[in-house]
Design an enzyme around this catalytic site. Structure first.
Site, PDB file in Angstrom:
ATOM      1  N   GLU A  78       0.822  -1.218   0.000  1.00 54.25           N
ATOM      2  CA  GLU A  78       0.000   0.000   0.000  1.00 54.25           C
ATOM      3  C   GLU A  78       0.853   1.264   0.000  1.00 54.25           C
ATOM      4  O   GLU A  78       1.661   1.477   0.909  1.00 54.25           O
ATOM      5  CB  GLU A  78      -0.930  -0.005   1.227  1.00 54.25           C
ATOM      6  CG  GLU A  78      -1.928   1.144   1.170  1.00 54.25           C
ATOM      7  CD  GLU A  78      -2.946   1.116   2.307  1.00 54.25           C
ATOM      8  OE1 GLU A  78      -3.153   0.066   2.934  1.00 54.25           O
ATOM      9  OE2 GLU A  78      -3.528   2.191   2.560  1.00 54.25           O
ATOM     10  N   LYS A 258      -7.478   0.178  11.427  1.00 49.85           N
ATOM     11  CA  LYS A 258      -6.884  -0.341  10.174  1.00 49.85           C
ATOM     12  C   LYS A 258      -5.617   0.450   9.851  1.00 49.85           C
ATOM     13  O   LYS A 258      -4.605  -0.100   9.436  1.00 49.85           O
ATOM     14  CB  LYS A 258      -7.898  -0.244   9.029  1.00 49.85           C
ATOM     15  CG  LYS A 258      -7.488  -1.003   7.761  1.00 49.85           C
ATOM     16  CD  LYS A 258      -6.567  -0.221   6.835  1.00 49.85           C
ATOM     17  CE  LYS A 258      -6.177  -1.023   5.606  1.00 49.85           C
ATOM     18  NZ  LYS A 258      -5.264  -0.279   4.727  1.00 49.85           N
ATOM     19  N   ASP A 274       3.393 -13.861  12.513  1.00 53.24           N
ATOM     20  CA  ASP A 274       2.049 -14.249  12.073  1.00 53.24           C
ATOM     21  C   ASP A 274       1.107 -13.055  12.248  1.00 53.24           C
ATOM     22  O   ASP A 274       0.612 -12.791  13.335  1.00 53.24           O
ATOM     23  CB  ASP A 274       1.599 -15.438  12.943  1.00 53.24           C
ATOM     24  CG  ASP A 274       0.259 -15.992  12.550  1.00 53.24           C
ATOM     25  OD1 ASP A 274      -0.530 -15.266  11.913  1.00 53.24           O
ATOM     26  OD2 ASP A 274      -0.018 -17.149  12.904  1.00 53.24           O
ATOM     27  N   HIS A 371      -1.944  10.793  -0.352  1.00 51.98           N
ATOM     28  CA  HIS A 371      -2.183   9.412  -0.760  1.00 51.98           C
ATOM     29  C   HIS A 371      -2.334   9.299  -2.268  1.00 51.98           C
ATOM     30  O   HIS A 371      -1.777   8.409  -2.895  1.00 51.98           O
ATOM     31  CB  HIS A 371      -3.480   8.960  -0.080  1.00 51.98           C
ATOM     32  CG  HIS A 371      -3.613   7.493   0.072  1.00 51.98           C
ATOM     33  ND1 HIS A 371      -2.769   6.764   0.870  1.00 51.98           N
ATOM     34  CD2 HIS A 371      -4.484   6.617  -0.473  1.00 51.98           C
ATOM     35  CE1 HIS A 371      -3.132   5.504   0.817  1.00 51.98           C
ATOM     36  NE2 HIS A 371      -4.160   5.386   0.006  1.00 51.98           N
TER      37      HIS A 371
HETATM   38  P1  NDP Z   1       7.912 -23.130  16.747  1.00 48.44           P
HETATM   39  O1  NDP Z   1       6.991 -24.277  16.640  1.00 48.44           O
HETATM   40  O2  NDP Z   1       8.917 -22.973  15.657  1.00 48.44           O
HETATM   41  O3  NDP Z   1       8.624 -23.203  18.176  1.00 48.44           O
HETATM   42  C1  NDP Z   1       9.608 -22.292  18.580  1.00 48.44           C
HETATM   43  C2  NDP Z   1      10.984 -22.844  18.228  1.00 48.44           C
HETATM   44  O4  NDP Z   1      11.964 -21.873  18.541  1.00 48.44           O
HETATM   45  C3  NDP Z   1      11.284 -24.099  18.992  1.00 48.44           C
HETATM   46  O5  NDP Z   1      11.812 -25.049  18.086  1.00 48.44           O
HETATM   47  C4  NDP Z   1      12.368 -23.662  19.980  1.00 48.44           C
HETATM   48  O6  NDP Z   1      13.329 -24.659  20.180  1.00 48.44           O
HETATM   49  C5  NDP Z   1      13.033 -22.541  19.207  1.00 48.44           C
HETATM   50  N1  NDP Z   1      13.748 -21.596  20.060  1.00 48.44           N
HETATM   51  C6  NDP Z   1      15.069 -21.292  19.935  1.00 48.44           C
HETATM   52  N2  NDP Z   1      15.446 -20.379  20.835  1.00 48.44           N
HETATM   53  C7  NDP Z   1      14.352 -20.091  21.576  1.00 48.44           C
HETATM   54  C8  NDP Z   1      14.102 -19.185  22.640  1.00 48.44           C
HETATM   55  N3  NDP Z   1      15.072 -18.405  23.145  1.00 48.44           N
HETATM   56  N4  NDP Z   1      12.855 -19.114  23.149  1.00 48.44           N
HETATM   57  C9  NDP Z   1      11.855 -19.866  22.640  1.00 48.44           C
HETATM   58  N5  NDP Z   1      12.017 -20.751  21.616  1.00 48.44           N
HETATM   59  C10 NDP Z   1      13.264 -20.867  21.083  1.00 48.44           C
HETATM   60  O7  NDP Z   1       7.108 -21.752  16.794  1.00 48.44           O
HETATM   61  P2  NDP Z   1       6.074 -21.186  17.832  1.00 48.44           P
HETATM   62  O8  NDP Z   1       5.743 -22.191  18.898  1.00 48.44           O
HETATM   63  O9  NDP Z   1       6.571 -19.861  18.248  1.00 48.44           O
HETATM   64  O10 NDP Z   1       4.761 -21.018  16.950  1.00 48.44           O
HETATM   65  C11 NDP Z   1       4.706 -20.002  15.974  1.00 48.44           C
HETATM   66  C12 NDP Z   1       4.110 -20.561  14.703  1.00 48.44           C
HETATM   67  O11 NDP Z   1       2.862 -21.183  14.985  1.00 48.44           O
HETATM   68  C13 NDP Z   1       3.821 -19.484  13.686  1.00 48.44           C
HETATM   69  O12 NDP Z   1       4.286 -19.933  12.438  1.00 48.44           O
HETATM   70  C14 NDP Z   1       2.294 -19.408  13.675  1.00 48.44           C
HETATM   71  O13 NDP Z   1       1.833 -18.988  12.414  1.00 48.44           O
HETATM   72  C15 NDP Z   1       1.905 -20.805  13.989  1.00 48.44           C
HETATM   73  N6  NDP Z   1       0.589 -21.093  14.572  1.00 48.44           N
HETATM   74  C16 NDP Z   1      -0.270 -20.110  14.987  1.00 48.44           C
HETATM   75  C17 NDP Z   1      -1.487 -20.433  15.536  1.00 48.44           C
HETATM   76  C18 NDP Z   1      -2.371 -19.339  16.011  1.00 48.44           C
HETATM   77  O14 NDP Z   1      -1.980 -18.185  16.025  1.00 48.44           O
HETATM   78  N7  NDP Z   1      -3.598 -19.632  16.435  1.00 48.44           N
HETATM   79  C19 NDP Z   1      -1.902 -21.832  15.701  1.00 48.44           C
HETATM   80  C20 NDP Z   1      -0.885 -22.779  15.285  1.00 48.44           C
HETATM   81  C21 NDP Z   1       0.290 -22.415  14.741  1.00 48.44           C
HETATM   82  P3  NDP Z   1      13.083 -25.865  21.192  1.00 48.44           P
HETATM   83  O15 NDP Z   1      12.183 -26.820  20.474  1.00 48.44           O
HETATM   84  O16 NDP Z   1      14.425 -26.379  21.458  1.00 48.44           O
HETATM   85  O17 NDP Z   1      12.412 -25.288  22.404  1.00 48.44           O
END
Ligand code: NDP
Length: 417
Positions: A78, A258, A274, A371
């Site tokens: 935009e 918005k 996200d 705009h």
């Molecule tokens: P992930 O599933 O990728 O989990 C976070 C990852 O980051 C883990 O693998 C973790 O490692 C790693 N990590 C590394 N360093 C750190 C740190 N310092 N602190 C925390 N984690 C660390 O992502 P999220 O759980 O954050 O989920 C986000 C995703 O989920 C987005 O893509 C979103 O779009 C999607 N999503 C959203 C939903 C919603 O909004 N309703 C529903 C379902 C999914 P380790 O495993 O070793 O801990």
């Protein structure tokens, strides 16, 4: 488009593009677009991958957050959004910049039980087992606790009609935490099932992230707001009135918000976050007292204009697709951020800067003046104007009685002859 898309997900990328090209009767040049933006590793991110979809990325400047100057990468299609953010930030910079506060950053998820004859009693039973349920949650994702995060508390809410929500609060550290929380919730739901002898209806993160609130404020002398024939004091009064209208009227509040989301979403995309999650949480927060309202407010005492925004910003600097998105990582470096709170604070300040610029334009010259120049530029490019032709075409378009595609094409043809 009639074609056989059965088992599309099992096809190779070359097979998929061939199917689509044949079904939509694409020319070789059109089919080549799939290749132009093709990143093989992205077929690991989404299903039925064809290609990437490019969006422009630019940099908002002039933002000062908690005494630190920052530049902000923004991805948006935009026109005017980045200009407005930079403009709002510039005004506030002259008054010392934005101040932010973020008191806590936890994600909340819910386990919903149904058909309970006595939900209050079930709730008490659950809370009596809080400590062991928090341990179950931590054991489902032990690395989080090692990093200093983990399950923090349970809360129960009786929803009516036999439904009970058991809310789990988790410190997700540097991630947004949706997936981590969902794994923890499913583990806790099993234990809750044993304790209550019922099966949970569902266990899932809530995007209403009320434990990840960020606040940004700014205070500026009204003279900084002077615009053309409008005195700074008058502009401040009109901005405060616009803010009041956004508190009173959902029609206005939706557009007020918005404009704020123009900035916040653009940073969310640029940092691999996200934005749908942010949108749903922020709009839910905007309706927290039962009426949908503006998420920022502006007040004036005649000398100073004070702006405040408070909103849930559960963003991450790791997790999701961030680790495989090189630009998202580069953008973290451009932002100069190390932690998720750093990012959330900048986003809140940017949203308020965006809002200030929009309201100031709206109550003075109107939004179209600035705009439309950028919209006309998009129109000229869409009509086929080259970069060299743009200045002349824009000048002619601004004076043209009609500013549409046909007129623009006629102007280009005339220029070339
Ligand atoms: P992930 O599933 O990728 O989990 C976070 C990852 O980051 C883990 O693998 C973790 O490692 C790693 N990590 C590394 N360093 C750190 C740190 N310092 N602190 C925390 N984690 C660390 O992502 P999220 O759980 O954050 O989920 C986000 C995703 O989920 C987005 O893509 C979103 O779009 C999607 N999503 C959203 C939903 C919603 O909004 N309703 C529903 C379902 C999914 P380790 O495993 O070793 O801990």
């Amino acid at each position: 488009m009639t074609a056989d898309f059965r088992h599309f997900y099992q096809k190779s990328w070359a097979e998929r593009t061939a199917i689509v090209a044949s079904a939509a009767q694409l020319s070789p040049a059109e089919t080549a677009l799939f290749k132009t933006y093709y990143y093989p590793q992205h077929s690991e991110i989404i299903e039925n991958y064809l290609t990437d979809y490019p969006l422009p990325m630019g940099l908002a400047v002039n933002l000062v957050v908690d005494d630190k100057p920052v530049v902000v990468p923004m991805v948006t299609e935009e026109p005017s959004v980045i200009a407005a953010a930079s403009n709002g930030a510039k005004i506030v910079k002259r008054a010392g910049g934005f101040t932010t506060t973020l008191t806590k950053r936890e994600m909340v998820g819910q386990i919903v039980l149904e058909q309970l004859s006595d939900p209050e009693k079930t709730a008490q039973h659950i809370m009596a087992h809080q400590a062991e349920l928090l341990t179950v949650a931590d054991e489902a994702h032990p690395s989080l606790k090692k990093r200093g995060g983990g399950a923090r508390q349970l809360r129960t809410r009786v929803l009516g009609q036999g439904y009970l929500s058991i809310d789990l609060f988790v410190d997700v550290q540097a991630a947004m935490g949706a997936n981590m929380l969902n794994s923890m919730l499913e583990a806790v739901a099993k234990s809750v099932g044993v304790l209550t002898k019922t099966n949970a209806l569902m266990s899932i993160l809530s995007n209403y992230a009320t434990a990840s609130l960020v606040k940004a404020t700014c205070q500026l002398p009204v003279n900084l707001l002077q615009a053309g024939r409008y005195s700074g004091q008058l502009v401040a009064q009109k901005i405060a009135s616009a803010s009041t209208v956004a508190q009173l009227d959902p029609y206005r509040a939706a557009t007020h918000n918005k404009g704020i989301m123009n900035g916040i979403d653009a940073v969310a995309i640029a940092t691999g976050n996200d934005w749908r999650a942010l949108e749903s949480g922020i709009h839910a927060y905007a309706a927290r007292d039962g009426q949908y309202r503006g998420i920022s407010t502006w007040t004036t005492d005649g000398q100073t204009l004070t702006g405040t925004i408070e909103l849930p910003l559960p963003v991450g600097v790791v997790g999701g697709s961030i680790k495989i998105n090189e630009l998202a990582q580069l953008n973290q470096r451009l932002l100069g951020i190390k932690t998720a709170p750093d990012l959330a604070e900048i986003m809140a300040a940017l949203g308020l800067a965006q809002n200030l610029a929009a309201l100031r334009a709206l109550v003075t010259t109107g939004i179209q003046q600035g705009h439309m120049h950028l919209q006309l530029k998009s129109l000229a490019l869409a009509a086929g104007a080259t970069t060299a032709e743009l200045p002349t075409i824009l000048q002619q378009l601004e004076q043209a009685p009609q500013q549409d595609l046909a007129t623009t094409q006629q102007l280009i043809t005339k220029l070339r002859h």
